[in-house]
Design a protein around this motif. Structure first.
Motif, PDB file in Angstrom:
ATOM      1  N   THR A 141      59.116  54.632  19.138  1.00  0.00           N
ATOM      2  CA  THR A 141      57.777  54.536  19.019  1.00  0.00           C
ATOM      3  C   THR A 141      57.061  55.090  17.807  1.00  0.00           C
ATOM      4  OG1 THR A 141      57.723  54.395  21.466  1.00  0.00           O
ATOM      5  CG2 THR A 141      55.353  54.679  20.260  1.00  0.00           C
ATOM      6  N   SER A 167      57.807  53.099  14.875  1.00  0.00           N
ATOM      7  CA  SER A 167      57.745  51.611  15.067  1.00  0.00           C
ATOM      8  C   SER A 167      56.574  51.047  14.083  1.00  0.00           C
ATOM      9  CB  SER A 167      57.337  51.178  16.417  1.00  0.00           C
ATOM     10  OG  SER A 167      57.232  49.984  16.572  1.00  0.00           O
ATOM     11  N   ILE A 194      52.724  57.472  20.020  1.00  0.00           N
ATOM     12  CA  ILE A 194      51.841  56.926  19.363  1.00  0.00           C
ATOM     13  C   ILE A 194      50.809  58.111  18.989  1.00  0.00           C
ATOM     14  CG2 ILE A 194      52.095  54.647  19.880  1.00  0.00           C
ATOM     15  CD1 ILE A 194      49.777  54.951  21.801  1.00  0.00           C
ATOM     16  N   ASN A 243      56.635  46.862  20.583  1.00  0.00           N
ATOM     17  CA  ASN A 243      57.158  48.205  21.077  1.00  0.00           C
ATOM     18  C   ASN A 243      56.709  48.118  22.572  1.00  0.00           C
ATOM     19  OD1 ASN A 243      56.093  51.180  21.369  1.00  0.00           O
ATOM     20  ND2 ASN A 243      58.357  50.912  20.755  1.00  0.00           N
ATOM     21  N   THR A 244      55.307  47.809  22.946  1.00  0.00           N
ATOM     22  CA  THR A 244      54.811  47.835  24.197  1.00  0.00           C
ATOM     23  C   THR A 244      55.602  46.850  25.112  1.00  0.00           C
ATOM     24  OG1 THR A 244      52.493  48.384  23.335  1.00  0.00           O
ATOM     25  CG2 THR A 244      52.725  47.484  25.422  1.00  0.00           C
ATOM     26  N   SER A 273      53.321  47.671  17.109  1.00  0.00           N
ATOM     27  CA  SER A 273      52.897  48.227  18.265  1.00  0.00           C
ATOM     28  C   SER A 273      52.993  47.238  19.676  1.00  0.00           C
ATOM     29  CB  SER A 273      51.417  48.660  18.332  1.00  0.00           C
ATOM     30  OG  SER A 273      50.535  47.724  17.913  1.00  0.00           O
ATOM     31  N   GLN A 279      56.213  56.560  25.448  1.00  0.00           N
ATOM     32  CA  GLN A 279      55.407  55.815  24.506  1.00  0.00           C
ATOM     33  C   GLN A 279      54.114  56.300  24.069  1.00  0.00           C
ATOM     34  OE1 GLN A 279      54.033  51.824  25.335  1.00  0.00           O
ATOM     35  NE2 GLN A 279      53.959  50.975  23.467  1.00  0.00           N
TER      36      GLN A 279
END
Length: 427
Positions: free
Chosen positions: A269, A272, A346, A278-279, A275, A342
């Motif tokens: 994450t 990455s 971020i 990734n989610t 987003s 996660q």
């Protein structure tokens, strides 16, 4: 998804090896120290464990965030981390010794010093793992997982069994394994990356500012894990605490899968660039983790009554009930572990803080109400309720941040079923 599961598998196998070896050393310690000795060891290690979680200062997670940011050079970040490590080690050692002395937890000054000494070495291992994760150096990161349990097993056999050093021997083993690995980690980092022993005030402030929120969040998470042991010490015997901690340590091994997954999620994450992708990946992984966790809890419920008395002895039979009571909370908390990984990646550790402050308060109140009448089972019930509360809160925050409907977090979608099928086809 293929690269994710390759990295996950390497971390998972490393964690599995570590858990298996810790399981073996745990059996040895239970047999050699008995319930009372194990309870004493657990009580002595509560203070340094909590102080360590504070002294980490969130630098491991902050380092991942800063090293993944191309604006910061690796050399400058690592140099700043070394300066923070030196200051944190000195302060945490003094704080740990002062608290142990003030609470009269140990009558031996030498034993108190030994307990406090493991904090600096453990700190450097934590900081180093942050560097390796940021660079996605999973091979070296895995070494930091499985090497200490090897040393622990050997040390327990030599110091606790053959030399009959009992609790002191167990503490010496912990100190030796952490010291060895901290030296290994330092060698790896200095060989691979350039280090300049200067002082960058701006970068140190940036690491600490971001790390402070990570640290505070981790502190409350750790406090929620250990709080019951501190409170149990006021109302129940060391033998009962020994049974409780054994049950907790065993049932938390169900988190082996989400912990390994969370480690990879955090690193991926932070690095990455997409987003949304990734989610979607995290939500697929969340469902897989929960399903695996359910089957592991199912097996644990029925296997614990059979194997606990055989492996650890009849004096630890009370651990079975502790395990069975904790299983619902352990399962539901898998959701928190995956989603929080996660959010940490971020740069939103504040969410864990917002979740766990009320969860810890709830845990304290319920422990005070339930432990006097229900003992260790009361502590298990309080822990379960706090886990359920924390999961409800993190789902609410996660939905708001990613603008998702609740059903996409909780329910399995057609897309996720397709991803499951693709994963099953990976050879």
């Amino acid at each position: 998804m293929g690269s994710f599961f390759k990295n996950f598998l390497s971390v998972f196998l490393s964690n599995t090896t570590s858990i298996a070896l810790n399981f073996l050393s745990g059996i040895l310690l239970a047999r050699l120290l008995g319930a009372e000795g194990r309870g004493l060891l657990s009580t002595l290690l509560v203070v340094p464990t909590i102080i360590f979680s504070i002294a980490e200062l969130g630098i491991k997670q902050s380092a991942i965030y800063h090293l993944s940011n191309t604006m910061n050079s690796t050399k400058d970040v690592i140099s700043a981390m070394i300066n923070i490590f030196l200051g944190a080690s000195i302060i945490s050692f003094i704080a740990c010794f002062s608290i142990i002395f003030a609470l009269n937890m140990s009558s031996s000054v030498m034993l108190s010093l030994l307990i406090c000494l493991f904090i600096p070495s453990k700190l450097w291992i934590s900081y180093s793992s942050g560097i390796l994760l940021a660079k996605q150096s999973y091979k070296e990161f895995n070494h930091l997982n499985w090497v200490p349990p090897v040393i622990n097993c050997i040390g327990v056999i030599v110091l606790v069994h053959y030399l009959k050093m009992e609790v002191v021997g167990a503490i010496l083993v912990l100190l030796a394994s952490n010291l060895f690995l901290s030296i290994y980690a330092f060698i790896i980092i200095t060989k691979r990356y350039e280090i300049e022993f200067g002082v960058s005030i701006v970068l140190i402030k940036s690491l600490l500012k971001k790390g402070f929120v990570y640290a505070l969040a981790l502190f409350f998470v750790q406090l929620n894990y250990k709080l019951d042991i501190l409170l149990l010490d006021r109302w129940v015997s060391s033998a009962e605490i020994g049974n409780y901690t054994l049950g907790v340590n065993l049932v938390e091994q169900i988190w082996l899968v989400p912990t390994a997954i969370g480690t990879v999620i955090l690193a991926r994450t932070a690095n990455s660039k997409n987003s949304l992708e990734n989610t979607n990946e995290v939500l697929v992984i969340l469902k897989i983790s929960f399903i695996l966790g359910f089957f592991m809890c199912f097996l644990a419920y029925f296997l614990a009554p059979i194997f606990i008395p055989i492996i650890y002895g009849k004096e630890f039979s009370s651990s079975v009930l502790v395990i069975q009571y904790l299983l619902p909370g352990i399962l539901i908390f898998v959701i928190f572990k995956v989603l929080n990984s996660q959010l940490a990646g971020i740069g939103r550790p504040d969410i864990a803080l917002k979740v766990f402050i009320p969860a810890v308060m709830l845990n304290i109140v319920l422990n005070i109400i339930l432990i006097p009448s229900k003992g260790v089972i009361g502590a298990a019930i309080a822990t379960n309720v706090s886990y359920f509360a924390s999961v409800v809160l993190i789902i609410i925050f996660y939905r708001r941040i990613h603008s998702l409907p609740y059903k996409s977090i909780i329910m399995i979608s057609k897309y996720e079923l397709q991803q499951f099928y693709k994963i099953l086809k990976i050879k």
